[in-house]
Design a protein around this motif. Structure first.
Motif, PDB file in Angstrom:
ATOM      1  N   ILE A  43       0.683  -1.164  -0.082  1.00 48.67           N
ATOM      2  CA  ILE A  43      -0.151  -0.103  -0.055  1.00 48.67           C
ATOM      3  C   ILE A  43       0.792   1.308   0.059  1.00 48.67           C
ATOM      4  CG2 ILE A  43      -1.809   1.516   1.308  1.00 48.67           C
ATOM      5  CD1 ILE A  43      -3.043  -1.398   1.937  1.00 48.67           C
ATOM      6  N   GLU A  44       1.917   1.298   0.615  1.00 44.69           N
ATOM      7  CA  GLU A  44       2.717   2.485   0.741  1.00 44.69           C
ATOM      8  C   GLU A  44       3.578   2.582  -0.542  1.00 44.69           C
ATOM      9  OE1 GLU A  44       6.107   1.527   3.608  1.00 44.69           O
ATOM     10  OE2 GLU A  44       4.599   2.128   5.283  1.00 44.69           O
ATOM     11  N   GLN A  45       3.608   1.573  -1.675  1.00 47.07           N
ATOM     12  CA  GLN A  45       4.065   1.856  -2.739  1.00 47.07           C
ATOM     13  C   GLN A  45       3.091   2.237  -3.658  1.00 47.07           C
ATOM     14  OE1 GLN A  45       5.259  -2.194  -3.953  1.00 47.07           O
ATOM     15  NE2 GLN A  45       7.271  -1.945  -3.503  1.00 47.07           N
ATOM     16  N   ILE A  46       1.814   2.095  -3.400  1.00 51.89           N
ATOM     17  CA  ILE A  46       0.679   2.531  -4.303  1.00 51.89           C
ATOM     18  C   ILE A  46       0.410   4.042  -3.849  1.00 51.89           C
ATOM     19  CG2 ILE A  46      -1.741   2.449  -4.730  1.00 51.89           C
ATOM     20  CD1 ILE A  46      -1.347  -0.827  -4.403  1.00 51.89           C
ATOM     21  N   ILE A  47       0.724   4.276  -2.478  1.00 54.38           N
ATOM     22  CA  ILE A  47       0.627   5.842  -2.286  1.00 54.38           C
ATOM     23  C   ILE A  47       1.905   6.498  -2.910  1.00 54.38           C
ATOM     24  CG2 ILE A  47       0.759   7.103  -0.281  1.00 54.38           C
ATOM     25  CD1 ILE A  47      -0.807   5.037   1.476  1.00 54.38           C
ATOM     26  N   ASN A  48       2.734   6.075  -3.057  1.00 47.56           N
ATOM     27  CA  ASN A  48       3.793   6.792  -3.677  1.00 47.56           C
ATOM     28  C   ASN A  48       3.783   6.878  -5.132  1.00 47.56           C
ATOM     29  OD1 ASN A  48       5.188   7.089  -1.149  1.00 47.56           O
ATOM     30  ND2 ASN A  48       6.502   5.361  -1.263  1.00 47.56           N
ATOM     31  N   GLU A  49       3.274   5.905  -5.619  1.00 46.18           N
ATOM     32  CA  GLU A  49       3.053   5.946  -7.128  1.00 46.18           C
ATOM     33  C   GLU A  49       1.825   6.979  -7.575  1.00 46.18           C
ATOM     34  OE1 GLU A  49       1.896   2.050  -8.200  1.00 46.18           O
ATOM     35  OE2 GLU A  49       3.808   1.130  -7.872  1.00 46.18           O
ATOM     36  N   THR A  50       0.898   6.991  -6.663  1.00 51.87           N
ATOM     37  CA  THR A  50      -0.304   8.015  -6.903  1.00 51.87           C
ATOM     38  C   THR A  50       0.045   9.192  -6.222  1.00 51.87           C
ATOM     39  OG1 THR A  50      -1.427   7.131  -4.955  1.00 51.87           O
ATOM     40  CG2 THR A  50      -1.984   6.048  -7.019  1.00 51.87           C
ATOM     41  N   ASP A  51       0.956   9.523  -5.696  1.00 49.46           N
ATOM     42  CA  ASP A  51       1.172  10.966  -5.021  1.00 49.46           C
ATOM     43  C   ASP A  51       0.160  11.342  -3.815  1.00 49.46           C
ATOM     44  OD1 ASP A  51       3.958  11.218  -6.053  1.00 49.46           O
ATOM     45  OD2 ASP A  51       2.931  12.148  -7.974  1.00 49.46           O
ATOM     46  N   ALA A  52      -0.563  10.156  -3.323  1.00 47.99           N
ATOM     47  CA  ALA A  52      -1.548  10.391  -2.357  1.00 47.99           C
ATOM     48  C   ALA A  52      -0.763  11.178  -1.060  1.00 47.99           C
ATOM     49  CB  ALA A  52      -2.347   9.302  -2.242  1.00 47.99           C
ATOM     50  N   SER A  53      -1.590  11.954  -0.493  1.00 55.00           N
ATOM     51  CA  SER A  53      -1.105  12.764   0.549  1.00 55.00           C
ATOM     52  C   SER A  53      -2.112  12.775   1.802  1.00 55.00           C
ATOM     53  CB  SER A  53      -0.473  13.970   0.240  1.00 55.00           C
ATOM     54  OG  SER A  53      -1.461  14.779  -0.314  1.00 55.00           O
ATOM     55  N   SER A  54      -3.250  12.780   1.515  1.00 52.53           N
ATOM     56  CA  SER A  54      -4.198  12.874   2.432  1.00 52.53           C
ATOM     57  C   SER A  54      -5.318  11.817   2.402  1.00 52.53           C
ATOM     58  CB  SER A  54      -4.815  14.484   2.526  1.00 52.53           C
ATOM     59  OG  SER A  54      -5.481  14.534   1.361  1.00 52.53           O
ATOM     60  N   MET A  55      -6.547  11.919   3.147  1.00 52.28           N
ATOM     61  CA  MET A  55      -7.682  11.240   3.103  1.00 52.28           C
ATOM     62  C   MET A  55      -8.649  11.222   1.708  1.00 52.28           C
ATOM     63  SD  MET A  55      -7.686   8.750   5.376  1.00 52.28           S
ATOM     64  CE  MET A  55      -9.316   8.296   5.481  1.00 52.28           C
ATOM     65  N   LYS A  56      -8.370  12.335   1.421  1.00 47.21           N
ATOM     66  CA  LYS A  56      -9.024  12.912   0.054  1.00 47.21           C
ATOM     67  C   LYS A  56      -8.721  11.907  -0.899  1.00 47.21           C
ATOM     68  CE  LYS A  56      -9.387  17.678   1.090  1.00 47.21           C
ATOM     69  NZ  LYS A  56      -9.266  19.136   0.755  1.00 47.21           N
ATOM     70  N   ASP A  57      -7.388  11.500  -0.944  1.00 43.42           N
ATOM     71  CA  ASP A  57      -6.804  10.688  -2.126  1.00 43.42           C
ATOM     72  C   ASP A  57      -7.153   8.971  -1.819  1.00 43.42           C
ATOM     73  OD1 ASP A  57      -5.707  12.836  -3.325  1.00 43.42           O
ATOM     74  OD2 ASP A  57      -4.003  12.678  -1.954  1.00 43.42           O
ATOM     75  N   MET A  58      -8.122   8.926  -0.906  1.00 36.67           N
ATOM     76  CA  MET A  58      -8.225   7.249  -0.431  1.00 36.67           C
ATOM     77  C   MET A  58      -8.713   6.716  -1.581  1.00 36.67           C
ATOM     78  SD  MET A  58     -10.163   5.889   3.078  1.00 36.67           S
ATOM     79  CE  MET A  58     -10.261   4.164   3.139  1.00 36.67           C
ATOM     80  N   GLY A  59      -9.692   7.351  -2.264  1.00 35.24           N
ATOM     81  CA  GLY A  59     -10.298   6.519  -3.230  1.00 35.24           C
ATOM     82  C   GLY A  59      -9.631   6.017  -4.447  1.00 35.24           C
ATOM     83  N   LYS A  60      -8.856   7.047  -4.644  1.00 37.12           N
ATOM     84  CA  LYS A  60      -7.575   6.591  -5.884  1.00 37.12           C
ATOM     85  C   LYS A  60      -6.769   5.566  -5.402  1.00 37.12           C
ATOM     86  CE  LYS A  60      -4.808   9.954  -6.366  1.00 37.12           C
ATOM     87  NZ  LYS A  60      -4.399  11.285  -6.772  1.00 37.12           N
ATOM     88  N   VAL A  61      -6.403   5.531  -4.052  1.00 34.37           N
ATOM     89  CA  VAL A  61      -5.625   4.336  -3.534  1.00 34.37           C
ATOM     90  C   VAL A  61      -6.347   3.007  -3.576  1.00 34.37           C
ATOM     91  CG1 VAL A  61      -4.161   3.727  -1.600  1.00 34.37           C
ATOM     92  CG2 VAL A  61      -4.042   5.910  -2.311  1.00 34.37           C
ATOM     93  N   MET A  62      -7.474   3.171  -2.891  1.00 34.37           N
ATOM     94  CA  MET A  62      -8.430   2.066  -2.823  1.00 34.37           C
ATOM     95  C   MET A  62      -8.524   1.473  -4.192  1.00 34.37           C
ATOM     96  SD  MET A  62      -8.870   0.977   0.323  1.00 34.37           S
ATOM     97  CE  MET A  62     -10.444  -0.463   0.074  1.00 34.37           C
ATOM     98  N   GLY A  63      -8.985   2.054  -5.146  1.00 36.36           N
ATOM     99  CA  GLY A  63      -9.276   1.445  -6.612  1.00 36.36           C
ATOM    100  C   GLY A  63      -8.134   0.744  -7.025  1.00 36.36           C
ATOM    101  N   ILE A  64      -6.805   1.274  -6.813  1.00 33.67           N
ATOM    102  CA  ILE A  64      -5.778   0.738  -7.440  1.00 33.67           C
ATOM    103  C   ILE A  64      -5.371  -0.644  -6.596  1.00 33.67           C
ATOM    104  CG2 ILE A  64      -3.256   0.824  -7.925  1.00 33.67           C
ATOM    105  CD1 ILE A  64      -3.937   3.736  -8.699  1.00 33.67           C
ATOM    106  N   ALA A  65      -5.173  -0.282  -5.209  1.00 36.92           N
ATOM    107  CA  ALA A  65      -5.081  -1.281  -4.241  1.00 36.92           C
ATOM    108  C   ALA A  65      -5.923  -2.698  -4.421  1.00 36.92           C
ATOM    109  CB  ALA A  65      -4.943  -0.926  -2.557  1.00 36.92           C
ATOM    110  N   SER A  66      -7.292  -2.152  -4.397  1.00 37.70           N
ATOM    111  CA  SER A  66      -8.065  -3.411  -4.629  1.00 37.70           C
ATOM    112  C   SER A  66      -8.099  -4.322  -5.756  1.00 37.70           C
ATOM    113  CB  SER A  66      -9.557  -2.826  -4.678  1.00 37.70           C
ATOM    114  OG  SER A  66      -9.862  -2.097  -3.507  1.00 37.70           O
ATOM    115  N   LYS A  67      -7.672  -3.680  -7.071  1.00 34.81           N
ATOM    116  CA  LYS A  67      -7.270  -4.419  -8.046  1.00 34.81           C
ATOM    117  C   LYS A  67      -5.979  -5.232  -7.940  1.00 34.81           C
ATOM    118  CE  LYS A  67      -9.715  -1.545 -11.342  1.00 34.81           C
ATOM    119  NZ  LYS A  67      -9.485  -0.542 -12.365  1.00 34.81           N
TER     120      LYS A  67
END
Length: 148
Positions: free
Chosen positions: A104-128
């Motif tokens: 999940i840390e790798q996915i967060i780094n790849e998507t440049d997620a920084s806050s809870m606002k980015d959770m949907g983006k991270v969850m979409g990729i992580a779920s797949k």
């Protein structure tokens, strides 16, 4: 060898070995696969879709076992847990808590997620990416913890 081919081979071997409980569990998987293929009109079933179906069947058996236990029917609960064991063999190995964190840390780094606002983006990729390797609740909890 696809998951469906593996199921077919295991049905044959369970029939030859006269393993009634295993045969029943594996046939239920094949039935679910065939139903999905009929619904979509596909001639083959992707392994990712097959894993999703398997996860659903395992969860159904787990829930049924819990229901039977709470109702005092240990015999039926044991049967459900036995079938669940036969089905879990086909699922990919589960990730440890540390492996899940790293993925999940790798996915967060790849998507440049920084806050809870980015959770949907991270969850979409992580779920797949983690389908079959971790359940949705574990992924969600870990994403929340890492983004907070």
């Amino acid at each position: 060898m696809s998951l469906l081919e593996q199921i077919n081979a295991d049905i044959k071997s369970a029939m030859k070995a006269k393993e009634k409980d295993k045969l029943q569990a594996i046939r239920s998987v094949k039935s679910a696969f065939m139903l999905e293929m009929t619904k979509t009109g596909a001639t083959e079933l992707e392994d990712t879709k097959a894993i999703g179906i398997l996860q659903k069947l395992v969860k159904q058996r787990k829930d049924a076992a819990e229901t039977y236990k709470s109702g005092g029917r240990e015999d039926l609960a044991d049967k459900e847990l036995l079938e669940m064991g036969f089905l879990e063999v086909y699922l990919p190995a589960k990730l440890t808590d540390q492996e899940l964190s790293i993925a999940i840390e790798q996915i967060i780094n790849e998507t440049d997620a920084s806050s809870m606002k980015d959770m949907g983006k991270v969850m979409g990729i992580a779920s797949k990416q983690l389908a079959g390797k971790a359940d949705g609740r574990s992924i969600s909890d870990k994403v929340k913890a890492l983004l907070s």
